[in-house]
Design a protein around this motif. Structure first.
Motif, mmCIF file in Angstrom:
data_model
loop_
_atom_site.group_PDB
_atom_site.id
_atom_site.type_symbol
_atom_site.label_atom_id
_atom_site.label_comp_id
_atom_site.label_asym_id
_atom_site.label_seq_id
_atom_site.Cartn_x
_atom_site.Cartn_y
_atom_site.Cartn_z
ATOM 1 N N VAL A 230 1.713 -6.640 -0.974
ATOM 2 C CA VAL A 230 2.486 -5.577 -1.011
ATOM 3 C C VAL A 230 2.020 -4.122 -0.699
ATOM 4 N N ALA A 231 2.375 -3.402 0.392
ATOM 5 C CA ALA A 231 1.701 -2.234 0.619
ATOM 6 C C ALA A 231 2.461 -1.266 -0.245
ATOM 7 N N MET A 232 1.640 -0.135 -0.422
ATOM 8 C CA MET A 232 2.262 1.085 -0.958
ATOM 9 C C MET A 232 3.137 2.100 -0.060
ATOM 10 N N GLY A 233 3.958 2.754 -0.570
ATOM 11 C CA GLY A 233 4.918 3.463 0.501
ATOM 12 C C GLY A 233 4.135 4.739 1.051
ATOM 13 N N ASN A 234 2.884 4.975 0.412
ATOM 14 C CA ASN A 234 1.869 6.106 0.933
ATOM 15 C C ASN A 234 0.906 5.352 2.103
ATOM 16 N N ALA A 235 1.102 3.996 2.103
ATOM 17 C CA ALA A 235 0.156 3.047 2.965
ATOM 18 C C ALA A 235 0.509 3.719 4.781
ATOM 19 N N LEU A 248 7.222 1.467 -3.474
ATOM 20 C CA LEU A 248 7.369 3.045 -3.869
ATOM 21 C C LEU A 248 5.791 3.373 -3.498
ATOM 22 N N THR A 249 5.761 4.725 -3.404
ATOM 23 C CA THR A 249 4.446 5.582 -3.079
ATOM 24 C C THR A 249 3.815 5.623 -4.657
ATOM 25 N N GLY A 254 4.803 2.996 -7.462
ATOM 26 C CA GLY A 254 4.955 2.004 -6.859
ATOM 27 C C GLY A 254 4.368 0.588 -7.219
ATOM 28 N N ALA A 255 3.153 0.984 -7.760
ATOM 29 C CA ALA A 255 2.360 -0.423 -8.106
ATOM 30 C C ALA A 255 3.090 -1.040 -9.336
ATOM 31 N N ALA A 256 3.786 0.008 -10.213
ATOM 32 C CA ALA A 256 4.747 -0.569 -11.625
ATOM 33 C C ALA A 256 5.808 -1.194 -10.907
#
Length: 273
Positions: A230-235, A248-249, A254-256
């Protein structure tokens, strides 16, 4: 699928932009651990830079360190994976960085060497907590071995430099950014994905039973190895395109959200399509 392992990058993923672990993210990780999931913090830092993580998340879980050049347990110090740079490559990369005028950082295990002192080095040293040793070459590290090297660069030069290093060293070095201004070098046989595979073998966990979350190119091997990446929204867009999902970022927990949705099964978890 019941996931048994959760590998999470630190900066830009577990931490928000203020370098904090929010209550929601902390509680989600602890809930996953309480459900029997093996939590694997994954970072470019050495074990000495994991004090906050170790205080927040108790237990002798494995850590991916130095962007995959090492994996070891936090309390017992059992090394599960280790791959340093070939000395000839390390010597050339260290010298080239200094010659180009970049501040150069090198790790020999937990020992930190730098080419010169500057504000960027001071900030980096403060984060890791290691004592700085000045050296104009990699020679003092020859006997102990070089774990990884970092150039502190202008972010706009990263793509060009990566292409130059790839042309020069071919398949002997993995070169990638961990942050826009940090260009990192590890051995071609070292990556977060390879370290994650070694951890899976040690704990009897198949890749299909793993979730990995990250935001940078240094995370890509881990994201591709895990059954669910899973990529973060800020990736960067390129990372998102190569992952099954985008969350999410890091400033939006986002990790949660990943943990709540895929491990804890909370359908109400905030999520990006």
């Amino acid at each position: 699928m019941r996931y048994k392992l959760l590998a999470v990058d630190m900066d830009g993923t577990l931490f928000n932009d203020a370098s904090e672990i929010t209550r929601r993210t902390r509680d989600a990780v602890l809930a996953a651990m309480g459900a029997g999931v093996l939590f694997v913090p994954s970072t470019g830092r050495p074990m000495g830079g994991m004090r906050q993580i170790r205080a927040t998340f108790p237990g002798d879980m494995p850590y991916i360190l130095f962007n995959g050049a090492m994996a070891m347990t936090g309390e017992t110090g059992k090394v599960l994976f280790s791959r340093g740079l070939e000395y000839a490559c390390a010597e050339a990369v260290y010298a080239q960085g200094a010659r180009r005028g970049y501040p150069v950082i090198a790790w020999a295990g937990e020992r930190l060497y730098v080419s010169r002192e500057c504000e960027e080095i001071t900030i980096y040293q403060r984060v890791t907590g290691a004592e700085v040793n000045l050296s104009d070459s990699a020679l003092p590290m020859r006997e102990s071995g070089v774990t990884k090297i970092i150039w502190i660069i202008p972010p706009e030069e990263a793509e060009r430099l990566q292409a130059e290093i790839a042309a020069q060293f071919g398949d002997r070095i993995n070169c990638h950014t961990s942050q826009p201004h940090l260009l990192e070098f590890v051995d071609a046989g070292a990556s977060k994905g390879l370290a994650l595979a070694a951890i899976g073998a040690a704990y009897g966990i198949a890749r299909e039973e793993m979730v990995a979350v990250g935001d940078g190119w240094n995370d890509l091997s881990m994201l591709e190895y895990a059954g669910l990446g899973v990529a973060m929204g800020n990736a960067p867009a390129g990372i998102k395109a190569l992952c099954q999902y985008t969350t999410l970022t890091n400033d939006q927990d986002g990790a949660a959200a990943v943990i709540e949705k895929f491990i804890l099964g909370e359908e109400s978890a905030a999520w990006l399509p």
